[in-house]
Design a protein around this motif. Structure first.
Motif, PDB file in Angstrom:
ATOM      1  N   ASP A 204       0.764  -1.421  -0.030  1.00  4.34           N
ATOM      2  CA  ASP A 204       0.004  -0.041  -0.100  1.00  4.34           C
ATOM      3  C   ASP A 204       0.994   1.235   0.105  1.00  4.34           C
ATOM      4  O   ASP A 204       1.501   1.621   1.092  1.00  4.34           O
ATOM      5  N   VAL A 205       1.086   1.926  -1.091  1.00  3.87           N
ATOM      6  CA  VAL A 205       1.858   2.803  -1.291  1.00  3.87           C
ATOM      7  C   VAL A 205       3.321   2.500  -1.168  1.00  3.87           C
ATOM      8  O   VAL A 205       3.859   1.578  -1.952  1.00  3.87           O
ATOM      9  N   VAL A 206       4.166   2.874   0.130  1.00  2.13           N
ATOM     10  CA  VAL A 206       5.519   2.391   0.203  1.00  2.13           C
ATOM     11  C   VAL A 206       5.317   1.312   1.311  1.00  2.13           C
ATOM     12  O   VAL A 206       6.646   0.785   1.671  1.00  2.13           O
ATOM     13  N   SER A 207       4.350   1.140   2.046  1.00  2.00           N
ATOM     14  CA  SER A 207       4.263  -0.152   3.159  1.00  2.00           C
ATOM     15  C   SER A 207       3.984  -1.355   2.481  1.00  2.00           C
ATOM     16  O   SER A 207       2.974  -1.542   1.740  1.00  2.00           O
ATOM     17  N   VAL A 208       4.891  -2.541   2.783  1.00  4.29           N
ATOM     18  CA  VAL A 208       4.535  -3.894   2.493  1.00  4.29           C
ATOM     19  C   VAL A 208       4.036  -4.583   3.811  1.00  4.29           C
ATOM     20  O   VAL A 208       5.123  -4.617   4.704  1.00  4.29           O
ATOM     21  N   THR A 209       3.108  -5.065   3.899  1.00  2.93           N
ATOM     22  CA  THR A 209       2.585  -5.936   5.026  1.00  2.93           C
ATOM     23  C   THR A 209       2.139  -7.311   4.697  1.00  2.93           C
ATOM     24  O   THR A 209       2.006  -7.648   3.477  1.00  2.93           O
ATOM     25  N   ASN A 210       2.373  -8.160   5.726  1.00  2.00           N
ATOM     26  CA  ASN A 210       1.653  -9.469   5.658  1.00  2.00           C
ATOM     27  C   ASN A 210       0.213  -9.425   5.892  1.00  2.00           C
ATOM     28  O   ASN A 210      -0.445  -8.450   6.459  1.00  2.00           O
ATOM     29  N   VAL A 211      -0.356 -10.552   5.274  1.00  2.00           N
ATOM     30  CA  VAL A 211      -1.942 -10.453   5.362  1.00  2.00           C
ATOM     31  C   VAL A 211      -2.483 -11.786   5.870  1.00  2.00           C
ATOM     32  O   VAL A 211      -1.700 -12.853   5.642  1.00  2.00           O
ATOM     33  N   PHE A 212      -3.783 -11.703   6.436  1.00  2.00           N
ATOM     34  CA  PHE A 212      -4.284 -12.884   6.799  1.00  2.00           C
ATOM     35  C   PHE A 212      -5.870 -12.623   6.721  1.00  2.00           C
ATOM     36  O   PHE A 212      -6.263 -11.336   7.178  1.00  2.00           O
ATOM     37  N   LEU A 213      -6.575 -13.931   6.761  1.00  2.00           N
ATOM     38  CA  LEU A 213      -7.907 -13.587   6.574  1.00  2.00           C
ATOM     39  C   LEU A 213      -8.900 -14.376   7.737  1.00  2.00           C
ATOM     40  O   LEU A 213      -8.453 -15.413   7.687  1.00  2.00           O
ATOM     41  N   ILE A 214      -9.722 -13.659   8.477  1.00  2.00           N
ATOM     42  CA  ILE A 214     -10.483 -14.402   9.326  1.00  2.00           C
ATOM     43  C   ILE A 214     -11.897 -14.656   8.468  1.00  2.00           C
ATOM     44  O   ILE A 214     -12.586 -13.429   8.209  1.00  2.00           O
ATOM     45  N   GLY A 215     -12.231 -15.705   8.266  1.00  2.00           N
ATOM     46  CA  GLY A 215     -13.581 -16.000   7.609  1.00  2.00           C
ATOM     47  C   GLY A 215     -14.708 -15.830   8.247  1.00  2.00           C
ATOM     48  O   GLY A 215     -14.725 -15.573   9.522  1.00  2.00           O
ATOM     49  N   GLY A 216     -15.994 -15.642   7.835  1.00  2.00           N
ATOM     50  CA  GLY A 216     -17.332 -15.393   8.339  1.00  2.00           C
ATOM     51  C   GLY A 216     -17.867 -14.062   7.802  1.00  2.00           C
ATOM     52  O   GLY A 216     -17.084 -13.288   7.755  1.00  2.00           O
ATOM     53  N   GLY A 217     -19.082 -14.022   7.963  1.00  2.00           N
ATOM     54  CA  GLY A 217     -19.994 -12.907   7.806  1.00  2.00           C
ATOM     55  C   GLY A 217     -19.613 -12.338   6.302  1.00  2.00           C
ATOM     56  O   GLY A 217     -19.261 -12.865   5.379  1.00  2.00           O
ATOM     57  N   ARG A 218     -19.342 -10.999   6.564  1.00  2.00           N
ATOM     58  CA  ARG A 218     -18.955 -10.151   5.217  1.00  2.00           C
ATOM     59  C   ARG A 218     -17.398 -10.502   4.813  1.00  2.00           C
ATOM     60  O   ARG A 218     -17.400 -10.433   3.655  1.00  2.00           O
ATOM     61  N   ALA A 219     -16.860 -11.062   5.444  1.00  2.00           N
ATOM     62  CA  ALA A 219     -15.255 -11.396   5.349  1.00  2.00           C
ATOM     63  C   ALA A 219     -15.277 -12.396   4.113  1.00  2.00           C
ATOM     64  O   ALA A 219     -14.317 -12.546   3.571  1.00  2.00           O
ATOM     65  N   ASP A 220     -16.475 -13.445   3.991  1.00  2.00           N
ATOM     66  CA  ASP A 220     -16.321 -14.484   3.134  1.00  2.00           C
ATOM     67  C   ASP A 220     -16.554 -13.788   1.802  1.00  2.00           C
ATOM     68  O   ASP A 220     -16.167 -14.649   0.740  1.00  2.00           O
ATOM     69  N   LEU A 221     -16.912 -12.742   1.610  1.00  2.00           N
ATOM     70  CA  LEU A 221     -16.900 -12.009   0.303  1.00  2.00           C
ATOM     71  C   LEU A 221     -15.519 -11.594  -0.051  1.00  2.00           C
ATOM     72  O   LEU A 221     -15.283 -11.457  -1.491  1.00  2.00           O
ATOM     73  N   TYR A 222     -14.549 -11.594   0.721  1.00  2.00           N
ATOM     74  CA  TYR A 222     -13.268 -11.293   0.193  1.00  2.00           C
ATOM     75  C   TYR A 222     -12.385 -12.594  -0.140  1.00  2.00           C
ATOM     76  O   TYR A 222     -11.232 -12.479  -0.637  1.00  2.00           O
ATOM     77  N   LYS A 223     -13.187 -13.715   0.275  1.00  2.00           N
ATOM     78  CA  LYS A 223     -12.372 -15.161  -0.353  1.00  2.00           C
ATOM     79  C   LYS A 223     -12.557 -15.467  -1.759  1.00  2.00           C
ATOM     80  O   LYS A 223     -13.614 -14.941  -2.486  1.00  2.00           O
TER      81      LYS A 223
END
Length: 396
Positions: free
Chosen positions: A121-140
């Motif tokens: 994100d612009v100059v920042s590089v980060t790790n990511v992880f996802l907790i599923g369920g609810g609205r977040a299932d749309l991100y899977k």
């Protein structure tokens, strides 16, 4: 003969070892580990470190001072060492969401060597992880029909350069002859044409909403809102230039003036429904600013407008005709009765006051709009939420 065979075998083994060297860089510990109750453990093997912390958007926020003002930023938590492995487990289960984090080792911010999933994100590089369920299932990535995401170059006669778009076409587009409505989805300052497809999970959200029957199949065009640039950092003729927020031609009228070039290219290249009722425009922060000013500048171009945590008024140094006669242009736009004018923002967003003032102006004029408010601030968590709310309202 045996010596020749042996030499050949050793050369082959050596070649394979060089070609497959990445196979031997195994993660020393499991991190992050998402437990069955949605608590999460972070680990880092660093026996010589004196202090290790984790910082991420799953932690309580803290105030961070920047050249652009004071913002809510991610908090920090200390890891505890046992036999050279540092560890932290969240005290409470995490709500369903896509989260980002990094480690801080003796003051140096590093990525988690046990997690290969990162995002910029612009100059920042980060790790990511996802907790599923609810609205977040749309991100899977779910087991549904998938659209296609393409990186497409077009020529902008107004800007005088070739530029790149990210374009999502819905499942079945390649096999059919149907014409589709188009949603132009714009990023924020420092972002680019990759931002919504990577940070915003736009393709996954569209795939899942369309598969659930909650959204109309549509083409989504994700532009690069930095009018001086061809494409995202590292993916243009500039080479591996460092990403920066300090870019020319962002919020001074160039992008808005040249936007018809994008629409003309998309209509000429894709099977689109070429009318106002089949076009939407929306974006976050700077992209919301662009959406507001483009939609009033070209009142016959878009029937659906979405302002996500939008910047509103131009800087006093922005002298483009695009920003002249604001109230007169809004009067023309709303006289044409847009199907949806949608404003969303978090109650802790640094642009909250500006949005309240803009809504007060709309209210005084009697211009209809839909307002959606969330908690928290100027963050991707909110912008993904807004996308999942806005898309189902389009092209009905």
């Amino acid at each position: 003969m045996k010596k020749i065979v042996l030499s050949a075998a050793m050369l082959l083994i050596g070649s394979l070892a060089c070609a497959q060297q990445a196979l031997w860089g195994m993660a020393p510990v499991v991190s992050p580990e998402v437990h069955s109750d949605n608590t999460v453990t972070f680990r880092l093997k660093a026996p010589n470190a004196a202090k290790v912390q984790v910082t991420g958007d799953f932690l309580p926020t803290q105030k961070i001072k920047t050249p652009f003002g004071e913002f809510d930023g991610p908090g920090y938590a200390d890891l505890v060492q046992t036999d050279g492995v540092w560890e932290f487990t969240t005290p409470e289960p995490l709500a369903p969401e896509l989260y980002s984090y990094t480690f801080v080792v003796d003051g140096l911010k590093i990525n988690d060597p046990s997690n290969v999933y990162t995002i910029r994100d612009v100059v920042s590089v980060t790790n990511v992880f996802l907790i599923g369920g609810g609205r977040a299932d749309l991100y899977k990535v779910c087991d549904v029909p998938h659209g296609t995401v393409s990186k497409v170059w077009y020529n902008s006669p107004t800007l005088g350069i070739d530029r790149r778009l990210t374009v999502y076409t819905p499942a079945g587009y390649e096999q059919g002859s149907k014409r589709y409505p188009v949603f132009y989805l714009l990023h924020g300052m420092g972002g680019d044409e990759n931002a919504w497809s990577e940070l915003g999970r736009a393709a996954q959200i569209l795939d899942n909403l369309i598969a659930q029957g909650k959204a109309e199949p549509m083409i989504v065009v994700m532009t690069n809102g930095n009018a001086a640039l061809q494409a995202a950092p590292g993916e243009s003729s500039l080479g591996y230039a460092a990403p920066t927020l300090q870019l020319p031609k962002t919020m001074e009228g160039s992008f808005e003036t040249a936007f018809p070039d994008v629409v003309n290219f998309v209509d000429a290249t894709y099977r689109t429904q070429r009318n106002k009722h089949a076009r939407a425009i929306g974006g976050l922060s700077m992209g919301g600013y662009h959406s507001m000013h483009i939609s009033k500048q070209y009142p016959d171009m878009f029937d659906y407008v979405g302002l996500f945590s939008a910047a509103i008024m131009p800087d006093k140094n922005a002298k483009s005709p695009v920003y002249d006669n604001l109230e007169e242009k809004l009067a023309v736009q709303f006289a044409k009765k847009p199907a949806l004018y949608w404003i969303a923002i978090g109650d802790k967003d640094f642009l909250y006051k500006a949005n309240c003032e803009y809504r007060e102006m709309l209210d005084k004029k009697g211009y209809p709009y839909t307002y959606y408010e969330t908690g928290e601030g100027h963050i991707w968590k909110n912008w993904r939420i807004y996308l999942t709310e806005f898309v189902p309202m389009l092209f009905k």
